[in-house]
Scaffold this motif. Structure first.
Motif, PDB file in Angstrom:
ATOM      1  N   GLU A 113      38.239  29.598  31.912  1.00 23.64           N
ATOM      2  CA  GLU A 113      39.638  30.020  31.898  1.00 23.64           C
ATOM      3  C   GLU A 113      39.797  31.279  32.736  1.00 23.64           C
ATOM      4  OE1 GLU A 113      42.206  28.488  30.228  1.00 23.64           O
ATOM      5  OE2 GLU A 113      40.808  26.915  29.646  1.00 23.64           O
ATOM      6  N   LEU A 114      40.857  31.295  33.521  1.00 20.98           N
ATOM      7  CA  LEU A 114      41.274  32.506  34.236  1.00 20.98           C
ATOM      8  C   LEU A 114      42.528  32.991  33.532  1.00 20.98           C
ATOM      9  CD1 LEU A 114      41.175  34.552  36.556  1.00 20.98           C
ATOM     10  CD2 LEU A 114      42.466  32.915  37.937  1.00 20.98           C
ATOM     11  N   ARG A 115      42.469  34.213  33.000  1.00 17.77           N
ATOM     12  CA  ARG A 115      43.600  34.754  32.242  1.00 17.77           C
ATOM     13  C   ARG A 115      44.032  36.098  32.808  1.00 17.77           C
ATOM     14  NH1 ARG A 115      40.779  34.185  26.437  1.00 17.77           N
ATOM     15  NH2 ARG A 115      40.377  31.953  26.513  1.00 17.77           N
ATOM     16  N   HIS A 116      45.327  36.252  32.896  1.00 17.24           N
ATOM     17  CA  HIS A 116      45.909  37.543  33.278  1.00 17.24           C
ATOM     18  C   HIS A 116      46.211  38.276  31.988  1.00 17.24           C
ATOM     19  CE1 HIS A 116      49.219  39.994  35.390  1.00 17.24           C
ATOM     20  NE2 HIS A 116      48.046  40.495  35.675  1.00 17.24           N
ATOM     21  N   GLN A 118      46.539  41.990  30.063  1.00 19.53           N
ATOM     22  CA  GLN A 118      46.661  43.444  30.157  1.00 19.53           C
ATOM     23  C   GLN A 118      46.452  43.955  31.591  1.00 19.53           C
ATOM     24  OE1 GLN A 118      47.449  45.472  27.508  1.00 19.53           O
ATOM     25  NE2 GLN A 118      47.732  43.620  26.318  1.00 19.53           N
ATOM     26  N   ARG A 119      47.047  43.273  32.556  1.00 23.55           N
ATOM     27  CA  ARG A 119      47.063  43.664  33.962  1.00 23.55           C
ATOM     28  C   ARG A 119      45.782  43.342  34.738  1.00 23.55           C
ATOM     29  NH1 ARG A 119      49.765  48.420  31.489  1.00 23.55           N
ATOM     30  NH2 ARG A 119      51.942  48.098  31.912  1.00 23.55           N
ATOM     31  N   ASP A 120      44.799  42.749  34.101  1.00 25.71           N
ATOM     32  CA  ASP A 120      43.566  42.365  34.781  1.00 25.71           C
ATOM     33  C   ASP A 120      43.470  40.850  34.818  1.00 25.71           C
ATOM     34  OD1 ASP A 120      42.784  45.062  34.956  1.00 25.71           O
ATOM     35  OD2 ASP A 120      41.865  44.978  32.976  1.00 25.71           O
ATOM     36  N   TRP A 121      42.714  40.333  35.768  1.00 24.33           N
ATOM     37  CA  TRP A 121      42.447  38.899  35.866  1.00 24.33           C
ATOM     38  C   TRP A 121      41.028  38.680  35.367  1.00 24.33           C
ATOM     39  CZ3 TRP A 121      46.098  35.367  36.967  1.00 24.33           C
ATOM     40  CH2 TRP A 121      47.308  35.849  37.469  1.00 24.33           C
ATOM     41  N   ASN A 122      40.925  38.072  34.185  1.00 21.08           N
ATOM     42  CA  ASN A 122      39.641  37.900  33.518  1.00 21.08           C
ATOM     43  C   ASN A 122      39.218  36.438  33.506  1.00 21.08           C
ATOM     44  OD1 ASN A 122      39.552  40.673  32.797  1.00 21.08           O
ATOM     45  ND2 ASN A 122      40.925  40.257  31.106  1.00 21.08           N
ATOM     46  N   ILE A 123      37.914  36.239  33.664  1.00 19.96           N
ATOM     47  CA  ILE A 123      37.335  34.903  33.624  1.00 19.96           C
ATOM     48  C   ILE A 123      36.541  34.771  32.335  1.00 19.96           C
ATOM     49  CG2 ILE A 123      35.687  33.340  34.720  1.00 19.96           C
ATOM     50  CD1 ILE A 123      36.474  34.664  37.403  1.00 19.96           C
ATOM     51  N   TYR A 124      36.878  33.711  31.577  1.00 23.44           N
ATOM     52  CA  TYR A 124      36.230  33.468  30.284  1.00 23.44           C
ATOM     53  C   TYR A 124      35.499  32.137  30.295  1.00 23.44           C
ATOM     54  CZ  TYR A 124      39.192  37.178  28.381  1.00 23.44           C
ATOM     55  OH  TYR A 124      39.808  38.372  28.142  1.00 23.44           O
ATOM     56  N   GLY A 134      40.741  43.007  39.568  1.00 24.25           N
ATOM     57  CA  GLY A 134      42.003  43.728  39.642  1.00 24.25           C
ATOM     58  C   GLY A 134      43.140  42.914  40.216  1.00 24.25           C
ATOM     59  N   THR A 135      42.824  41.858  40.951  1.00 26.97           N
ATOM     60  CA  THR A 135      43.865  41.018  41.544  1.00 26.97           C
ATOM     61  C   THR A 135      43.537  39.550  41.327  1.00 26.97           C
ATOM     62  OG1 THR A 135      42.812  40.822  43.725  1.00 26.97           O
ATOM     63  CG2 THR A 135      44.291  42.714  43.381  1.00 26.97           C
ATOM     64  N   ARG A 136      44.571  38.726  41.333  1.00 25.65           N
ATOM     65  CA  ARG A 136      44.365  37.287  41.211  1.00 25.65           C
ATOM     66  C   ARG A 136      43.594  36.770  42.422  1.00 25.65           C
ATOM     67  NH1 ARG A 136      45.965  32.256  42.471  1.00 25.65           N
ATOM     68  NH2 ARG A 136      46.009  30.733  40.788  1.00 25.65           N
TER      69      ARG A 136
END
Length: 152
Positions: A113-116, A118-124, A134-136
């Motif tokens: 999953e790629l989730r935006h 709290q202003r960050d783009w996180n990979i789970y 920091g950016t998509r």
């Protein structure tokens, strides 16, 4: 380096910002439509060219910002100044209650999953944080390099 007047012209090209003069011939630019208590986007712009832009905790500016979330724009060119001011406005107008989520699948069938958040783009992977960007664009570039494609 851009002059004080050039920086003002660039900043004032953003109609969302309002100018407020402060002490020592400095000016602040406020974003009155901020979703947060913080409204100052450009802080203490001085005739010597010094000034700061508020970027909060945006990862994109992590190496440039101080502990108050401010980036010194003294040596910024026009492109960099426009980009950081737009990012600051976006940051203050972003509704953090509505996360963006995308499912990506690897060549071997692994789903992440790629989730935006709290202003960050996180990979789970399996709800465990694997990477943060920091950016998509940076996150997508990483995923593509690793052989992932967006699941439709």
């Amino acid at each position: 380096m851009l002059s004080f007047e050039e920086k003002q012209a660039i900043i004032e090209s953003f109609p969302q910002l309002s100018k407020k003069e402060i002490s020592l011939n400095r000016v602040n630019y406020h974003f009155e439509d901020s979703l947060y208590e913080k409204t100052i986007v450009v802080e203490k712009l001085h005739p010597n060219g010094n000034g700061f832009v508020y970027v909060g905790d945006l990862l994109k500016y992590d190496s440039l910002s101080n502990d108050k979330g401010l980036v010194n724009i003294r040596d910024f060119d026009e492109r960099a100044l426009r980009e950081i001011v737009q990012d600051a406005i976006d940051y203050l107008s972003e509704d953090l209650e509505t996360p963006i989520e995308e499912t990506w699948i690897g060549q071997d069938g692994v789903i992440i999953e790629l989730r935006h958040d709290q202003r960050d783009w996180n990979i789970y992977f399996n709800n465990n944080l694997e990477e943060s960007f920091g950016t998509r664009e940076a996150a997508v570039s990483y995923l593509k390099e690793e052989g992932f494609k967006i699941k439709k």
